[in-house]
Design a protein around this motif. Structure first.
Motif, PDB file in Angstrom:
ATOM      1  N   VAL A  84      -5.929 -19.235 -20.701  1.00 45.00           N
ATOM      2  CA  VAL A  84      -6.468 -17.892 -20.157  1.00 45.00           C
ATOM      3  C   VAL A  84      -7.624 -17.970 -18.989  1.00 45.00           C
ATOM      4  O   VAL A  84      -8.484 -18.518 -19.388  1.00 45.00           O
ATOM      5  CB  VAL A  84      -6.991 -17.223 -21.360  1.00 45.00           C
ATOM      6  CG1 VAL A  84      -7.494 -15.802 -20.736  1.00 45.00           C
ATOM      7  CG2 VAL A  84      -5.901 -16.857 -22.626  1.00 45.00           C
ATOM      8  N   VAL A  85      -7.304 -17.300 -17.849  1.00 49.68           N
ATOM      9  CA  VAL A  85      -8.082 -17.231 -16.774  1.00 49.68           C
ATOM     10  C   VAL A  85      -9.161 -16.019 -17.035  1.00 49.68           C
ATOM     11  O   VAL A  85     -10.175 -15.858 -16.804  1.00 49.68           O
ATOM     12  CB  VAL A  85      -7.374 -17.174 -15.528  1.00 49.68           C
ATOM     13  CG1 VAL A  85      -8.458 -16.917 -14.301  1.00 49.68           C
ATOM     14  CG2 VAL A  85      -6.613 -18.549 -15.242  1.00 49.68           C
ATOM     15  N   ARG A  86      -8.218 -14.917 -17.381  1.00 45.77           N
ATOM     16  CA  ARG A  86      -9.097 -13.549 -17.535  1.00 45.77           C
ATOM     17  C   ARG A  86      -7.993 -12.656 -18.251  1.00 45.77           C
ATOM     18  O   ARG A  86      -6.864 -12.789 -18.072  1.00 45.77           O
ATOM     19  CB  ARG A  86      -9.457 -13.046 -16.107  1.00 45.77           C
ATOM     20  CG  ARG A  86      -8.164 -12.302 -15.328  1.00 45.77           C
ATOM     21  CD  ARG A  86      -8.991 -11.421 -14.321  1.00 45.77           C
ATOM     22  NE  ARG A  86      -9.465 -10.186 -15.000  1.00 45.77           N
ATOM     23  CZ  ARG A  86     -10.259  -9.469 -14.267  1.00 45.77           C
ATOM     24  NH1 ARG A  86     -10.228  -9.754 -13.100  1.00 45.77           N
ATOM     25  NH2 ARG A  86     -10.982  -8.616 -14.893  1.00 45.77           N
ATOM     26  N   VAL A  87      -8.691 -11.820 -19.172  1.00 46.50           N
ATOM     27  CA  VAL A  87      -7.966 -10.616 -19.342  1.00 46.50           C
ATOM     28  C   VAL A  87      -7.706  -9.503 -18.529  1.00 46.50           C
ATOM     29  O   VAL A  87      -8.592  -9.222 -17.754  1.00 46.50           O
ATOM     30  CB  VAL A  87      -8.582  -9.825 -20.872  1.00 46.50           C
ATOM     31  CG1 VAL A  87      -7.922  -8.953 -21.387  1.00 46.50           C
ATOM     32  CG2 VAL A  87      -9.026 -11.296 -21.783  1.00 46.50           C
ATOM     33  N   VAL A  88      -6.339  -9.018 -18.237  1.00 47.81           N
ATOM     34  CA  VAL A  88      -6.324  -7.928 -17.422  1.00 47.81           C
ATOM     35  C   VAL A  88      -6.173  -6.737 -17.760  1.00 47.81           C
ATOM     36  O   VAL A  88      -6.538  -5.930 -16.988  1.00 47.81           O
ATOM     37  CB  VAL A  88      -4.820  -8.545 -16.450  1.00 47.81           C
ATOM     38  CG1 VAL A  88      -4.433  -7.575 -15.392  1.00 47.81           C
ATOM     39  CG2 VAL A  88      -4.734 -10.032 -15.900  1.00 47.81           C
TER      40      VAL A  88
END
Length: 168
Positions: free
Chosen positions: A103-107
């Motif tokens: 996971v890079v970021r929660v969109v």
């Protein structure tokens, strides 16, 4: 660009956790086993650099512990906690598909709240999901969101949460 789990904590400061799962554990949360879908679907699907989860219910060991509508049988506090459980179930689906550390970021977070006729506090319920993600992922947990009131949810659940996350 957002920091990796080993670099940034919920406040944006350096922290010692080496993974998102460890960050959750530091907050007192543990990823459950992936919930078995109740429909003809999969818990999560990846397309390109995005993972979409199916709607996740507040199931604990296969049981809905907080049935009913918010504003009638279920309090906002209990529904907010149920949204946390939904979010943990969604994170478990992501972990099973690609690994949580991808996971890079929660969109985006979409929360559906089974609401009594006069209940209008859906954002407060879905804050349970948003606050958990912000605490666990720091800046990478900041997201767009929808909080929608609905008449009924599967298994008489008070809330259902879907996530879209960017992955590496």
């Amino acid at each position: 660009m957002f920091a990796t789990p080993s670099a940034t904590g919920a406040s944006g400061d350096a922290r010692s956790a080496s993974s998102w799962a460890e960050s959750l554990a530091e907050l007192g949360f543990e990823l459950p086993s992936t919930a078995t879908p109740i429909g003809v679907c999969v818990p999560a699907v990846r397309t390109g650099d995005l993972v979409y989860t199916s709607g996740q219910l507040p199931l604990v060991r296969g049981s809905n512990e907080r049935p009913g509508k918010v504003g009638r049988k279920v309090s906002v506090t209990d529904a907010s906690r149920a949204a946390e459980i939904c979010t943990l179930n969604a994170l478990a689906a992501i972990d099973a598909l690609v690994g949580l550390d991808s996971v890079v970021r929660v969109v985006k977070v979409t929360g559906f709240v089974a609401s009594a006729d006069d209940f209008a506090g859906q954002p407060g319920v879905v804050n349970g999901a948003s606050n958990l993600l912000a605490r666990a992922f720091g800046d990478a947990g900041t997201h767009a969101r929808s909080a929608v009131g609905v008449a009924e949810l599967p298994l008489n659940a008070p809330v259902e949460v879907e996530l879209i996350v960017e992955v590496a």
